[in-house]
Design a protein around this motif. Structure first.
Motif, PDB file in Angstrom:
ATOM      1  N   UNK A   1      -1.891  -4.007  11.842  1.00 19.05           N
ATOM      2  CA  UNK A   1      -0.717  -3.452  11.176  1.00 19.05           C
ATOM      3  C   UNK A   1       0.403  -4.480  11.010  1.00 19.05           C
ATOM      4  N   UNK A   2       0.334  -5.583  11.722  1.00  9.65           N
ATOM      5  CA  UNK A   2       1.393  -6.580  11.673  1.00  9.65           C
ATOM      6  C   UNK A   2       1.057  -7.751  10.761  1.00  9.65           C
ATOM      7  N   UNK A   3       0.067  -7.596   9.900  1.00 12.20           N
ATOM      8  CA  UNK A   3      -0.289  -8.669   8.978  1.00 12.20           C
ATOM      9  C   UNK A   3       0.819  -8.864   7.960  1.00 12.20           C
ATOM     10  N   UNK A   4       1.095 -10.121   7.561  1.00 10.63           N
ATOM     11  CA  UNK A   4       2.173 -10.374   6.598  1.00 10.63           C
ATOM     12  C   UNK A   4       1.958  -9.696   5.250  1.00 10.63           C
ATOM     13  N   UNK A   5       0.709  -9.500   4.827  1.00 10.18           N
ATOM     14  CA  UNK A   5       0.488  -8.862   3.536  1.00 10.18           C
ATOM     15  C   UNK A   5       0.833  -7.382   3.555  1.00 10.18           C
ATOM     16  N   UNK A   6       1.062  -6.803   4.720  1.00 12.69           N
ATOM     17  CA  UNK A   6       1.519  -5.424   4.821  1.00 12.69           C
ATOM     18  C   UNK A   6       3.012  -5.377   5.136  1.00 12.69           C
ATOM     19  N   UNK A   7       3.454  -6.223   6.057  1.00  9.04           N
ATOM     20  CA  UNK A   7       4.837  -6.180   6.519  1.00  9.04           C
ATOM     21  C   UNK A   7       5.810  -6.642   5.429  1.00  9.04           C
ATOM     22  N   UNK A   8       5.488  -7.709   4.724  1.00  6.20           N
ATOM     23  CA  UNK A   8       6.414  -8.253   3.715  1.00  6.20           C
ATOM     24  C   UNK A   8       6.677  -7.259   2.581  1.00  6.20           C
ATOM     25  N   UNK A   9       5.652  -6.636   1.979  1.00  2.75           N
ATOM     26  CA  UNK A   9       5.973  -5.646   0.941  1.00  2.75           C
ATOM     27  C   UNK A   9       6.788  -4.463   1.450  1.00  2.75           C
TER      28      UNK A   9
ATOM     29  N   UNK B   1       0.217   4.663  -0.728  1.00  2.00           N
ATOM     30  CA  UNK B   1      -0.845   4.577  -1.742  1.00  2.00           C
ATOM     31  C   UNK B   1      -1.335   3.153  -1.921  1.00  2.00           C
ATOM     32  N   UNK B   2      -0.419   2.206  -1.973  1.00  2.00           N
ATOM     33  CA  UNK B   2      -0.805   0.798  -2.140  1.00  2.00           C
ATOM     34  C   UNK B   2      -1.629   0.327  -0.954  1.00  2.00           C
ATOM     35  N   UNK B   3      -1.208   0.664   0.248  1.00  2.00           N
ATOM     36  CA  UNK B   3      -1.946   0.244   1.443  1.00  2.00           C
ATOM     37  C   UNK B   3      -3.336   0.871   1.459  1.00  2.00           C
ATOM     38  N   UNK B   4      -3.448   2.153   1.095  1.00  2.00           N
ATOM     39  CA  UNK B   4      -4.762   2.805   1.069  1.00  2.00           C
ATOM     40  C   UNK B   4      -5.678   2.177   0.031  1.00  2.00           C
ATOM     41  N   UNK B   5      -5.144   1.856  -1.135  1.00  2.46           N
ATOM     42  CA  UNK B   5      -5.961   1.235  -2.175  1.00  2.46           C
ATOM     43  C   UNK B   5      -6.406  -0.158  -1.755  1.00  2.46           C
ATOM     44  N   UNK B   6      -5.488  -0.925  -1.145  1.00  2.00           N
ATOM     45  CA  UNK B   6      -5.853  -2.277  -0.705  1.00  2.00           C
ATOM     46  C   UNK B   6      -6.916  -2.263   0.384  1.00  2.00           C
ATOM     47  N   UNK B   7      -6.902  -1.249   1.212  1.00  2.78           N
ATOM     48  CA  UNK B   7      -7.872  -1.170   2.305  1.00  2.78           C
ATOM     49  C   UNK B   7      -9.149  -0.472   1.899  1.00  2.78           C
ATOM     50  N   UNK B   8      -9.252  -0.028   0.683  1.00  2.00           N
ATOM     51  CA  UNK B   8     -10.478   0.601   0.204  1.00  2.00           C
ATOM     52  C   UNK B   8     -10.685   2.005   0.714  1.00  2.00           C
ATOM     53  N   UNK B   9      -9.597   2.783   0.930  1.00  2.00           N
ATOM     54  CA  UNK B   9      -9.667   4.180   1.348  1.00  2.00           C
ATOM     55  C   UNK B   9     -10.412   4.381   2.662  1.00  2.00           C
TER      56      UNK B   9
END
Length: 55
Positions: A5-13, A46-54
């Motif tokens: 959950x602390x990855x920069x591609x999640x935290x920065x957006x 929604x963006x996080x779910x789509x990026x993670x492939x549901x």
């Protein structure tokens, strides 16, 4: 908190969405701010779910 959950591609957006929400919300009423916050966070989810492939 899991390190996933602390990855920069999640935290920065998320931080950028919060900053944008603050900037836009300065001239809005409280109800409009709450509605904008709800829509913004729904879009984030929604963006996080789509990026993670549901998963």
């Amino acid at each position: 908190m899991p390190p996933d959950l602390l990855r920069p591609d999640i935290v920065v957006p998320v931080l950028m969405y919060c900053a944008l929400l603050w900037w836009v919300g300065r001239s809005l009423s409280w109800t409009a701010r709450l509605a904008t916050a709800a829509v913004t966070f729904a879009l984030i989810i929604c963006v996080v779910l789509v990026e993670r492939g549901w998963r």
